[in-house]
Motif scaffolding. Structure first.
Motif, PDB file in Angstrom:
ATOM      1  N   MET A   1      24.813   0.338 -51.512  1.00 22.90           N
ATOM      2  CA  MET A   1      23.712   1.115 -50.941  1.00 22.90           C
ATOM      3  C   MET A   1      23.698   1.012 -49.416  1.00 22.90           C
ATOM      4  N   PHE A   2      23.989  -0.170 -48.874  1.00 22.53           N
ATOM      5  CA  PHE A   2      24.031  -0.364 -47.429  1.00 22.53           C
ATOM      6  C   PHE A   2      25.145   0.490 -46.817  1.00 22.53           C
ATOM      7  N   HIS A   3      26.317   0.488 -47.442  1.00 23.76           N
ATOM      8  CA  HIS A   3      27.437   1.298 -46.971  1.00 23.76           C
ATOM      9  C   HIS A   3      27.061   2.784 -46.979  1.00 23.76           C
ATOM     10  N   THR A   4      26.445   3.229 -48.043  1.00 24.91           N
ATOM     11  CA  THR A   4      26.050   4.637 -48.157  1.00 24.91           C
ATOM     12  C   THR A   4      25.026   4.992 -47.086  1.00 24.91           C
ATOM     13  N   ALA A   5      24.053   4.115 -46.850  1.00 32.39           N
ATOM     14  CA  ALA A   5      23.030   4.383 -45.836  1.00 32.39           C
ATOM     15  C   ALA A   5      23.642   4.460 -44.438  1.00 32.39           C
ATOM     16  N   ILE A   6      24.587   3.584 -44.139  1.00 35.02           N
ATOM     17  CA  ILE A   6      25.254   3.625 -42.830  1.00 35.02           C
ATOM     18  C   ILE A   6      26.028   4.929 -42.679  1.00 35.02           C
ATOM     19  N   HIS A   7      26.759   5.319 -43.719  1.00 34.74           N
ATOM     20  CA  HIS A   7      27.536   6.563 -43.663  1.00 34.74           C
ATOM     21  C   HIS A   7      26.611   7.769 -43.489  1.00 34.74           C
ATOM     22  N   MET A   8      25.505   7.793 -44.204  1.00 35.67           N
ATOM     23  CA  MET A   8      24.558   8.903 -44.087  1.00 35.67           C
ATOM     24  C   MET A   8      23.979   8.967 -42.673  1.00 35.67           C
ATOM     25  N   THR A   9      23.671   7.810 -42.097  1.00 39.92           N
ATOM     26  CA  THR A   9      23.126   7.761 -40.740  1.00 39.92           C
ATOM     27  C   THR A   9      24.125   8.310 -39.736  1.00 39.92           C
ATOM     28  N   GLU A  10      25.395   7.948 -39.895  1.00 41.72           N
ATOM     29  CA  GLU A  10      26.429   8.471 -38.995  1.00 41.72           C
ATOM     30  C   GLU A  10      26.539   9.988 -39.093  1.00 41.72           C
ATOM     31  N   VAL A  11      26.491  10.507 -40.307  1.00 44.05           N
ATOM     32  CA  VAL A  11      26.589  11.961 -40.499  1.00 44.05           C
ATOM     33  C   VAL A  11      25.371  12.661 -39.903  1.00 44.05           C
ATOM     34  N   ILE A  12      24.190  12.104 -40.105  1.00 40.38           N
ATOM     35  CA  ILE A  12      22.968  12.713 -39.561  1.00 40.38           C
ATOM     36  C   ILE A  12      23.014  12.707 -38.040  1.00 40.38           C
ATOM     37  N   ARG A  13      23.436  11.597 -37.441  1.00 41.26           N
ATOM     38  CA  ARG A  13      23.541  11.542 -35.982  1.00 41.26           C
ATOM     39  C   ARG A  13      24.555  12.553 -35.465  1.00 41.26           C
ATOM     40  N   HIS A  14      25.638  12.737 -36.172  1.00 40.88           N
ATOM     41  CA  HIS A  14      26.644  13.727 -35.780  1.00 40.88           C
ATOM     42  C   HIS A  14      26.064  15.139 -35.848  1.00 40.88           C
ATOM     43  N   LEU A  15      25.311  15.444 -36.899  1.00 38.89           N
ATOM     44  CA  LEU A  15      24.689  16.761 -37.024  1.00 38.89           C
ATOM     45  C   LEU A  15      23.684  17.007 -35.900  1.00 38.89           C
ATOM     46  N   VAL A  16      22.885  16.001 -35.572  1.00 40.78           N
ATOM     47  CA  VAL A  16      21.909  16.139 -34.497  1.00 40.78           C
ATOM     48  C   VAL A  16      22.629  16.349 -33.164  1.00 40.78           C
ATOM     49  N   ALA A  17      23.730  15.638 -32.950  1.00 41.51           N
ATOM     50  CA  ALA A  17      24.500  15.800 -31.713  1.00 41.51           C
ATOM     51  C   ALA A  17      25.094  17.201 -31.603  1.00 41.51           C
ATOM     52  N   GLU A  18      25.393  17.821 -32.737  1.00 44.34           N
ATOM     53  CA  GLU A  18      25.926  19.186 -32.731  1.00 44.34           C
ATOM     54  C   GLU A  18      24.832  20.234 -32.544  1.00 44.34           C
ATOM     55  N   GLY A  19      23.574  19.820 -32.593  1.00 40.52           N
ATOM     56  CA  GLY A  19      22.485  20.757 -32.374  1.00 40.52           C
ATOM     57  C   GLY A  19      21.691  21.119 -33.617  1.00 40.52           C
ATOM     58  N   TRP A  20      22.033  20.564 -34.764  1.00 43.19           N
ATOM     59  CA  TRP A  20      21.263  20.821 -35.984  1.00 43.19           C
ATOM     60  C   TRP A  20      19.918  20.128 -35.864  1.00 43.19           C
ATOM     61  N   GLN A  21      18.924  20.730 -36.466  1.00 42.06           N
ATOM     62  CA  GLN A  21      17.603  20.114 -36.461  1.00 42.06           C
ATOM     63  C   GLN A  21      17.372  19.475 -37.829  1.00 42.06           C
TER      64      GLN A  21
END
Length: 89
Positions: free
Chosen positions: A49-69
């Motif tokens: 679960m910790f690994h999955t949460a870290i991976h999800m956080t990285e993906v969300i940060r990447h989406l926000v950096a690309e301009g997604w809301q």
């Protein structure tokens, strides 16, 4: 109440999915492989679960950096109990 039950059931699903699980009920005198599997199942589930949460956080940060809301409603739909991208054995 339903949300808490669903959360517990999702954790139980990950616990049953892990490759380290007991083959029989544990007694106080359980030794050997069965005793170790009971001991290591919970930390392994937490690590997944910790690994999955870290991976999800990285993906969300990447989406926000690309301009997604990303809204709070979007984040509420996510779950750390996903196992589809983890090699089981």
């Amino acid at each position: 109440m339903t949300a808490a039950t669903n959360n517990a059931e999702a954790y139980n699903g990950v616990s049953a999915w892990t490759p380290v699980r007991p083959t029989r009920a544990r007694s106080p005198r359980t030794t050997g492989r069965a005793g170790r599997s009971v001991t290591w199942n919970s930390p392994l589930c937490n690590l997944i679960m910790f690994h999955t949460a870290i991976h999800m956080t990285e993906v969300i940060r990447h989406l926000v950096a690309e301009g997604w809301q990303v809204t709070a409603e979007d984040l509420a739909q996510l779950s750390p109990y996903l196992t589809s991208d983890i090699l089981r054995f």
